[in-house]
Design a protein around this motif. Sequence first.
Motif, PDB file in Angstrom:
ATOM      1  N   UNK A   1       0.701  -1.089   0.044  1.00 37.19           N
ATOM      2  CA  UNK A   1      -0.182   0.336   0.025  1.00 37.19           C
ATOM      3  C   UNK A   1       0.558   1.089   0.163  1.00 37.19           C
ATOM      4  N   UNK A   2       0.147   2.180  -0.774  1.00 37.72           N
ATOM      5  CA  UNK A   2       0.874   3.741  -0.766  1.00 37.72           C
ATOM      6  C   UNK A   2       0.977   4.304   0.785  1.00 37.72           C
TER       7      UNK A   2
ATOM      8  N   UNK B   1      -5.905   5.669 -12.708  1.00 33.97           N
ATOM      9  CA  UNK B   1      -4.874   5.213 -14.259  1.00 33.97           C
ATOM     10  C   UNK B   1      -3.034   4.461 -13.279  1.00 33.97           C
ATOM     11  N   UNK B   2      -3.277   4.518 -12.262  1.00 37.62           N
ATOM     12  CA  UNK B   2      -1.408   3.556 -11.907  1.00 37.62           C
ATOM     13  C   UNK B   2      -2.071   2.076 -11.826  1.00 37.62           C
ATOM     14  N   UNK B   3      -3.704   2.219 -10.650  1.00 40.85           N
ATOM     15  CA  UNK B   3      -3.220   0.718 -10.984  1.00 40.85           C
ATOM     16  C   UNK B   3      -4.270  -0.100 -12.002  1.00 40.85           C
TER      17      UNK B   3
ATOM     18  N   UNK C   1     -12.703  -4.011 -11.014  1.00 40.58           N
ATOM     19  CA  UNK C   1     -12.781  -5.303 -12.042  1.00 40.58           C
ATOM     20  C   UNK C   1     -11.312  -5.033 -12.744  1.00 40.58           C
ATOM     21  N   UNK C   2     -10.815  -3.207 -13.667  1.00 42.53           N
ATOM     22  CA  UNK C   2      -9.833  -2.706 -13.917  1.00 42.53           C
ATOM     23  C   UNK C   2      -8.674  -3.714 -13.818  1.00 42.53           C
ATOM     24  N   UNK C   3      -8.558  -3.664 -12.439  1.00 40.12           N
ATOM     25  CA  UNK C   3      -7.160  -3.269 -12.041  1.00 40.12           C
ATOM     26  C   UNK C   3      -6.480  -5.367 -12.231  1.00 40.12           C
TER      27      UNK C   3
END
Length: 328
Positions: free
Chosen positions: A173-174, A209-211, A235-237
């Motif tokens: 995690x960030x 956008x990053x994940x 879902x898009x991850x």
Amino acid sequence: MNVTVFSTLAFERPFLERANAGRHEVRFYEAALTGQTAPLAQGALAVSVFGPDDLSAPVLEQLWAHGVRYVLVRAAGTDQVDLPAAHRLGLRVAHVPDYSPHAIAEHAVALMLALARHLRRADQQLRANDFCLDKLIGFELHNKTVGIVGVGHIGAALAGILHGFGCRLLGEDVQPNPDLARRYGLAYVALPELCARADIISLHTPLTAQTRHLFNDQVLSQMKPGAMLINTGRGGVLDTAAALRALDSGRLGYLGLDVYEAEKGLFFANHTRDPLRDAVFALLLTFPNVLVTGHQGYLTREALTNIAEATVASLDEWASGVPADHEL
């Protein structure tokens, strides 16, 4: 306050009506918000939306023109909302970030257990009068290493449950939470190390956008051979095509999904009379080591109550002239 609710699911309407208790004038529509349905919001000061709805800049501009000034997302994720466009127009946007982390975390564990113990195959065999156990040898969660990608409220709830199972925990995690290290022995590591060490990986990161397609061919290739991947986040991850390749090669041993990157227009509706036109999704369902549920991780009485109450609370706050607690 006049409110138009889009993408109303039959099971959620009683929760929303009970939470509202007549305080706001609400119109419910099953239709999703699109450029074509935006006129349904005419005369409403606020709209409430869900996952299938389109809140791109052109639709937001239509809402503004129809008099809408507030947008309520009945979910934690807001990737379908063009927030810069909303802010530019002056639209106020709120969401429900903490409706029930336990609902999602418990569903993730349910997928893990069902896959680990071959419950889908076992149920199919039994219904066919086949009681053989030869193909049902599973494995225990106890003493397995589980990697949690995105250790927010849901990831923390999952860590607590898995600690009870006796799992070793890794996190990525960030913003690491040191309290989880103290309570559950969770060790924060970089994603490549997490992939290399984990027997099970559970995704709970937001979609940005990053994940987007964070778990692609390269990252999947870093996982332990035969490892399990669970996605109850966004879902898009996960790059589904890459997951299919990893399943086909045997690199990915088990896949449990409650979300799917192309679920819009597919999930939340009855398609029993329609042909399945999504070839990727159809191929996914052919694998015996894949278990898919249709975005039902949040579907508990407790979570639906919390979502409805938080939605109405934001309306109350806006109607009183103060910012909503969960305004973006």
